[in-house]
Design a protein around this motif. Sequence first.
Motif: not given
Length: 423
Positions: A227, A177, A182
Amino acid sequence: MAATRWRAFGAAVAVAVAGVMAGAAAGCGASGPPAATWHDAATLRAEQDEWREAPADGGWVRREVLVWVDAAPTPSGATSVVRFHGVRTAPAGGELAFELPAPAGARVQAVQARAILGSGAAPMEVEAELGPAARAIDPGQRAVRVAGVVPAGAALVEVRVDLAVAGTLAGDARPLGAWDGPTAELFVRYDLPGDAEFGLQVVGATARPVVTEREGRKLVALLERNVPAAAAEAPVYVRYVTRRVAPKGYEQRVTPADWAGVAQRVAARLVAPSVGYRQGYAAPVVAKDAASAVRELTEWTRDRLQREDALEARWDAGRALPALVTANDLTATDKVHLLHWLLDAAQVPHQLAVARTRRHAPIDAGLADPGVFDVALVYAEGEGLWLDPACGACEPGQVRPELRGQPALLVSRPDGQLKVLPK
């Protein structure tokens, strides 16, 4: 980080990744990674519009990391490359600023950026500065801080950063990440010599890599969508190590194959030079009572004045001791070597060890890597006591809070097993 958002590869995704890697490999020569190119601006704008989970404050539409592991008959003739290629929503306020993890020894080779506008794209000026990492997965890692001003009207920012690493890359650990938001789609690829032996694991998630070969190169990739941002307390990350390469038959062991091999390599830098730090002097103090020598000598070493930054010293940062003892200029590593000296003089059986503090992400013991440790300790074998002589509040058998319950490795006479420090 929600585990449900990290999916293992399905067959369709695996085929897609293999196809992407094969196409990239076809453009790769043995001399270096494929040439960097910009993405199609219209495609990027469409992907931004289709990102249904995009947060209000933005995030990364794409993040791609290519790690090109190089090898040469003479190790110094190789140059490995880490390339980041990311596409981010234009930040509020027009200030672009983010951080990338960099392997130890990396240098910035190139940085480019452009703004994606409604009718095309325009070049952007950005700067990249290499420095200490505030949130490193492993000790010794560096960070590249990228900053620039985004033109008004930009919808997206596309950035490319190339890092060069001298020699064959020994290892790499990076959060999957991003720290600042995100990611809609993440693609991490390790491109290796065809004869390379390697280890790779994902820590904190179930994502699995896909491995394929093309044009004499070995390719290992992870592909994920949606993610979450990296969690500072326990980031999901990928760990890679190069075990061996044999360019033109010149076999080179890059990292040890197991923890016993790691212990031997660490011992060469921690145990072997320790006697030399004594500079031929007699021990500065002698135990008065053999039965209580461990406690007596540990407490004497612990109570020596030390530097304010004593706990920041790495396990391999040993120095000549006599003058340091006199000047009260000791670090945590100096105190380990000092206690080793005193215990040797008292003929007390003990070992030196290395450990990993809680300042860094948890590790998976299934992949041996010499780069995971940051501090040195002493273990008194007869009493079964861990000794942390730089911890002013610790009695023999105790370690500082950031070490409690953490992994450690004995290196003087290794058994190849990770230990767990007392809580």
